[in-house]
Design an enzyme around this catalytic site. Structure first.
Site: not given
Ligand code: PBG
Length: 331
Positions: A196, A252
């Site tokens: 991520k 992601k």
């Molecule tokens: C929580 C999380 C996030 C997303 C999924 N789980 C946001 C972040 O890390 O700030 C992003 C998903 C999206 O933008 O569709 N940590």
């Protein structure tokens, strides 16, 4: 006689819809799709999210209608994001998340697959994904993992099929796996946000969950999410998560990181999920609004790219359209 210097060697395979279909190396199916759902505590009417056309934050009641409509459209796999009404620095109440899951299970039983995100960013008043030091400069890894694994257990007790940790602390997968196993939830799986990246493309999501980082000491997530310039970190972390017990590895954002998906595909036998995140979705919707792209084609093109790169699972805000579009539209 005139010498033929070339033939239509490539264009013959493009000449009509049937041959294009036969020649396709990638075939999408709606079976690989997961639809994200937002449910907010205390919300009286479902609300739209800036940039996320047609995707709403649901109420406790409206989420059931949303799921039913999605099931009717052929989508039965969901990733839930509970948004609690109150936020705190260090003491969190997960009862709303539990309640939503119980409710959904009561109505849909095992006809749907339900995963729930695990992170503290919707719960913390500062918007970070875990507990902070007193000076708000650093995220506390072990303390955060402790809270998260307790949260995972509560979600398992409430009835999720999978938990999906997105916090990016080290060691969370091992901790969650062991907490679930020791309490008799060895059948509950883990879809790890394994790779991520720290990204500008989470904006609409943070609006939906009121979860933008806002502490003075730490204004972004770079000390726990990955650098876009470090794909090696992504691969190393994903393989580490696999070793610790992750069942599905997620990359992601998705479309910007197909190199990571492709590289990871060559190094693991686990399913790979690509999360086409809120900002990526919103970018398409903006093009569509301006009349510069066709919605279904644009999403299908991205999904095809994700599958081509090796992702068998796609998480998309437009997942609920997947069956209809895939059946009717030739890319
Ligand atoms: C929580 C999380 C996030 C997303 C999924 N789980 C946001 C972040 O890390 O700030 C992003 C998903 C999206 O933008 O569709 N940590």
């Amino acid at each position: 006689m005139e010498k033929i210097e070339y033939s239509l060697t490539q264009r013959r395979l493009r000449s009509n819809t049937q041959i294009r279909s036969l020649a396709s190396a990638v075939r999408l199916t709606h079976h690989g799709f997961i639809q994200p759902l937002f449910v907010e505590e205390g919300l009286l009417e479902k609300r739209s999210v800036a940039g996320l056309n047609a995707v709403c934050v649901d109420t406790l009641d409206s989420v059931l209608t949303t799921i039913q409509a999605d099931v009717d459209a052929g989508i039965v796999k969901f990733l839930l994001f509970p948004v609690p009404a109150s936020k705190s620095v260090s003491s969190f109440d997960f009862s709303f998340a539990r309640y939503v899951i119980r409710k959904i299970r009561e109505v849909f039983g095992s006809s749907i697959w339900l995963a729930c995100d695990i992170c503290l960013c919707s719960y913390t008043s500062h918007g970070h994904c875990g507990l902070l030091t007193a000076d708000q400069q650093r995220l506390l890894n072990h303390e955060t993992v402790e809270v998260l694994s307790g949260y995972a257990l509560e979600l398992a007790e409430a009835g999720v099929d999978f938990v999906a940790p997105s916090d990016m602390m080290d060691g969370r997968i091992a901790a969650i796996r062991s907490r679930l196993d020791t309490h008799g939830f060895d059948f509950v799986g883990i879809m790890s946000y394994a790779a991520k990246f720290s990204s500008q493309f989470y904006g609409p999501f943070r609006d939906a969950c009121h979860s933008s980082p806002k502490s003075k000491g730490l204004s972004n997530r770079k000390t726990y999410q990955m650098s876009p310039a470090n794909p090696n970190d992504a691969i190393a972390s994903a393989l580490r998560d696999e070793e610790e017990g992750a069942d599905i590895l997620m990359v992601k954002p998705a479309a910007l990181y197909t190199d990571v998906i492709q590289s990871l595909r060559a190094q693991t036998l686990k399913p790979i999920a690509a999360y086409h995140v809120s900002g990526e979705y919103a970018a398409i919707e903006t093009l569509v609004e301006k009349g510069l792209a066709e919605r279904a084609f644009a999403h299908l093109e991205v999904w095809t790219a994700l599958q081509r790169s090796g992702a068998g699972i796609i998480i998309s805000y437009a997942a609920r359209n997947a069956k209809g579009w895939i059946e009717k539209i030739e890319l």
